[in-house]
Design a protein around this motif. Structure first.
Motif, short mmCIF file in Angstrom:
data_model
loop_
_atom_site.label_atom_id
_atom_site.label_comp_id
_atom_site.label_asym_id
_atom_site.label_seq_id
_atom_site.Cartn_x
_atom_site.Cartn_y
_atom_site.Cartn_z
N THR A 107 42.36 39.16 35.37
CA THR A 107 41.12 39.94 35.45
C THR A 107 40.77 40.17 36.92
O THR A 107 41.23 39.46 37.80
CB THR A 107 39.94 39.20 34.78
N GLU A 108 39.93 41.16 37.14
CA GLU A 108 39.39 41.42 38.48
C GLU A 108 37.91 41.11 38.44
O GLU A 108 37.19 41.59 37.55
CB GLU A 108 39.62 42.89 38.86
N GLU A 109 37.45 40.30 39.39
CA GLU A 109 36.05 39.90 39.44
C GLU A 109 35.61 39.82 40.89
O GLU A 109 36.42 39.56 41.78
CB GLU A 109 35.87 38.53 38.78
N HIS B 20 34.11 38.13 44.20
CA HIS B 20 34.11 36.77 44.77
C HIS B 20 33.43 36.88 46.12
O HIS B 20 34.06 37.25 47.12
CB HIS B 20 35.54 36.24 44.91
N THR C 64 37.04 41.00 46.51
CA THR C 64 37.53 41.21 45.15
C THR C 64 38.49 40.08 44.84
O THR C 64 39.33 39.74 45.68
CB THR C 64 38.28 42.55 45.06
#
Length: 113
Positions: free
Chosen positions: A18-20, A22, A26
């Motif tokens: 997943t991409e989230e 931070h 990214t």
């Protein structure tokens, strides 16, 4: 040179990644664990490696791939300057980092026998 679009495509191709966000960066994660972060202003990727892996990837060019210069680097976090590497290098280092943090069943998909 690897673009953010290419980095995103490579990172999200791994199972259950997943991409989230931070902080201001990214992050790319598997089961909530970070295997890469992207620093847009510096156009850098940071990945999680072992000390041996840091040494192997750093042998490519210590000005392009090197430990984060603090305690995080001693824990394996490694900077990759995306403007100076090709897609194959990024794929290899992302896969290594992914396998380092992913659950064993997911890592086994990409690990060499």
């Amino acid at each position: 040179m690897v673009t953010i679009e290419q980095l995103r495509e490579l990172s999200l191709a791994f199972a259950e990644s997943t991409e989230e966000p931070h902080f201001e960066k990214t992050s790319f994660r598997v089961k909530g664990k970070i295997f890469g972060t992207y620093n847009a202003p510096e156009h850098q990727l940071v990945v999680k490696l072992s000390a041996v892996q840091q040494s192997v990837f750093g042998a490519f060019d210590k000005a392009v791939c090197y430990p984060v210069p603090n305690k995080w680097g001693l824990q394996g976090w490694t900077i990759v300057k995306l403007a100076s590497v090709e897609t194959d290098f990024v794929l290899d280092i992302l896969q290594t980092s992914y396998c380092n943090v992913a659950p064993k069943k997911l890592a086994a998909i990409y690990s060499n026998p």
